[in-house]
Design a protein around this motif. Sequence first.
Motif, short mmCIF file in Angstrom:
data_model
loop_
_atom_site.label_atom_id
_atom_site.label_comp_id
_atom_site.label_asym_id
_atom_site.label_seq_id
_atom_site.Cartn_x
_atom_site.Cartn_y
_atom_site.Cartn_z
N SER A 256 30.53 6.14 -32.36
CA SER A 256 31.83 5.41 -31.24
C SER A 256 33.05 6.54 -31.23
O SER A 256 32.84 7.04 -32.01
CB SER A 256 31.93 3.68 -31.43
N VAL A 257 33.62 6.05 -30.83
CA VAL A 257 35.41 6.72 -30.78
C VAL A 257 36.31 5.89 -31.71
O VAL A 257 36.49 4.68 -31.05
CB VAL A 257 35.41 6.95 -29.67
N PRO A 258 36.58 6.02 -32.33
CA PRO A 258 37.71 4.73 -33.47
C PRO A 258 38.89 5.01 -32.82
O PRO A 258 39.63 5.72 -32.01
CB PRO A 258 38.01 6.23 -34.56
N GLU A 259 39.34 3.45 -32.45
CA GLU A 259 40.52 3.31 -31.25
C GLU A 259 41.36 4.64 -32.19
O GLU A 259 41.92 4.86 -30.71
CB GLU A 259 41.01 2.23 -31.66
N GLU A 260 42.52 4.49 -33.27
CA GLU A 260 43.49 5.87 -32.76
C GLU A 260 43.01 6.70 -32.49
O GLU A 260 43.52 7.51 -31.64
CB GLU A 260 43.45 5.37 -34.30
N ARG A 261 41.93 7.77 -33.16
CA ARG A 261 41.09 8.76 -32.11
C ARG A 261 41.51 8.56 -30.31
O ARG A 261 41.57 9.59 -29.59
CB ARG A 261 40.47 8.95 -32.56
N ALA A 262 40.59 7.80 -30.08
CA ALA A 262 40.59 7.03 -28.03
C ALA A 262 41.89 7.22 -28.28
O ALA A 262 41.99 7.46 -26.73
CB ALA A 262 40.30 6.03 -28.14
N ILE A 263 42.95 6.66 -28.25
CA ILE A 263 44.61 6.41 -28.38
C ILE A 263 45.15 8.23 -27.89
O ILE A 263 45.44 8.28 -27.08
CB ILE A 263 45.06 5.34 -29.04
N GLN A 264 45.28 8.65 -28.67
CA GLN A 264 45.43 10.38 -28.89
C GLN A 264 44.90 11.18 -27.91
O GLN A 264 45.32 11.21 -27.28
CB GLN A 264 44.95 10.31 -30.41
N LEU A 265 43.73 10.64 -27.99
CA LEU A 265 42.61 11.77 -27.05
C LEU A 265 43.55 10.45 -25.34
O LEU A 265 43.43 12.31 -24.41
CB LEU A 265 41.53 11.17 -26.94
N MET A 266 43.64 9.78 -25.03
CA MET A 266 43.78 8.88 -23.79
C MET A 266 45.34 9.92 -23.37
O MET A 266 45.91 10.04 -21.95
CB MET A 266 43.66 7.78 -24.05
N LYS A 267 45.56 9.91 -24.38
CA LYS A 267 47.86 10.40 -24.09
C LYS A 267 47.75 10.93 -24.08
O LYS A 267 48.43 12.10 -23.07
CB LYS A 267 48.65 9.98 -25.92
N ARG A 268 46.98 12.36 -24.65
CA ARG A 268 47.17 13.72 -24.19
C ARG A 268 46.42 14.35 -22.29
O ARG A 268 47.09 14.62 -22.06
CB ARG A 268 45.79 14.37 -24.88
N ASP B 105 34.25 19.36 -35.19
CA ASP B 105 35.12 18.15 -35.26
C ASP B 105 35.09 16.98 -35.84
O ASP B 105 33.66 16.96 -35.78
CB ASP B 105 34.79 17.32 -33.42
N ARG B 106 35.91 16.77 -36.68
CA ARG B 106 35.50 16.10 -37.81
C ARG B 106 35.42 14.82 -37.68
O ARG B 106 34.50 13.62 -38.50
CB ARG B 106 36.62 15.79 -38.68
N PHE B 107 35.73 14.26 -36.64
CA PHE B 107 34.90 12.91 -35.71
C PHE B 107 34.19 12.65 -35.51
O PHE B 107 33.13 12.03 -35.98
CB PHE B 107 36.36 12.40 -34.28
N THR B 108 32.88 13.52 -34.90
CA THR B 108 31.81 14.03 -34.11
C THR B 108 31.04 14.18 -35.48
O THR B 108 30.23 13.96 -36.19
CB THR B 108 32.24 15.12 -33.38
N ALA B 109 31.32 14.80 -36.51
CA ALA B 109 30.96 15.17 -37.47
C ALA B 109 30.99 13.99 -38.86
O ALA B 109 29.78 13.25 -38.91
CB ALA B 109 31.29 16.12 -39.00
N SER B 110 31.33 12.88 -38.91
CA SER B 110 31.03 11.43 -38.91
C SER B 110 30.40 10.75 -38.52
O SER B 110 29.83 9.98 -39.58
CB SER B 110 33.41 11.11 -39.38
N ALA C 242 39.06 4.06 -13.83
CA ALA C 242 37.84 2.58 -14.35
C ALA C 242 38.46 3.51 -15.36
O ALA C 242 36.47 4.24 -14.66
CB ALA C 242 37.50 1.57 -14.16
N ILE C 243 37.96 4.67 -15.96
CA ILE C 243 37.33 5.12 -17.37
C ILE C 243 36.74 4.73 -18.47
O ILE C 243 37.70 3.72 -18.90
CB ILE C 243 38.02 6.98 -17.00
N GLY C 244 35.46 5.32 -18.80
CA GLY C 244 35.06 4.93 -19.82
C GLY C 244 35.51 6.42 -20.99
O GLY C 244 35.19 7.66 -20.40
N LEU C 245 35.90 5.97 -22.47
CA LEU C 245 35.84 7.25 -23.72
C LEU C 245 34.61 7.16 -24.20
O LEU C 245 34.98 5.65 -25.07
CB LEU C 245 36.99 7.55 -24.13
N ARG C 246 33.82 7.87 -24.54
CA ARG C 246 32.56 7.52 -24.99
C ARG C 246 32.25 8.75 -26.36
O ARG C 246 32.97 9.72 -26.55
CB ARG C 246 31.30 7.46 -24.34
#
Length: 163
Positions: A71-83, A53-58, A116-120
């Motif tokens: 942390s999870v970049p905002e754009e990535r967080a939105i993408q994951l939560m939409k999924r 995962d390039r986000f985790t590697a970064s 209420a959930i957190g994304l980390r």
Amino acid sequence: TTPGGAGFATRVWEEFEAVVEVTRSILADCECESACHDCLRSYTNRHIHDKLDRFTASALMEYAIDGVSPSVPEERAIQLMKRLERTMQFQHPDLRINQSAKTGEWQVMTDEQEVAIGLRSCLREDRSSSEPLDMDVPDDGIRQDLTQVSRRLNQRLSTVDGG
């Protein structure tokens, strides 16, 4: 070169800052969802392609080099939560997930339930015992094990409903 060694380790060390900048650029500029042959995948690591995962590697690289907490970049967080939302809507057509502007946590809502959930970052510890979260989800959990995350969230929704 080092006797019996590859010899390139010395050169990488000498050019470390340039290597880091190229690596940052490759990870940040790629447009893939998690990993592809342009950023992380190769024939030699084919047995772990599903784990890359390039986000985790970064995030790991930024922490190791600059001490920046993962942390999870905002754009990535939105993408994951939409999924996650699309998957959950198979069982709960009225379900929606919104991010709270005040707290940054995510509100999973149906007509009669709210969780209420957190994304980390997967590089961070679960915060659900120390913060007012019903559930704390690692980013790689949504990407790699969406079924399990959905199951846990369904259980939380059932608990909130009293079922």
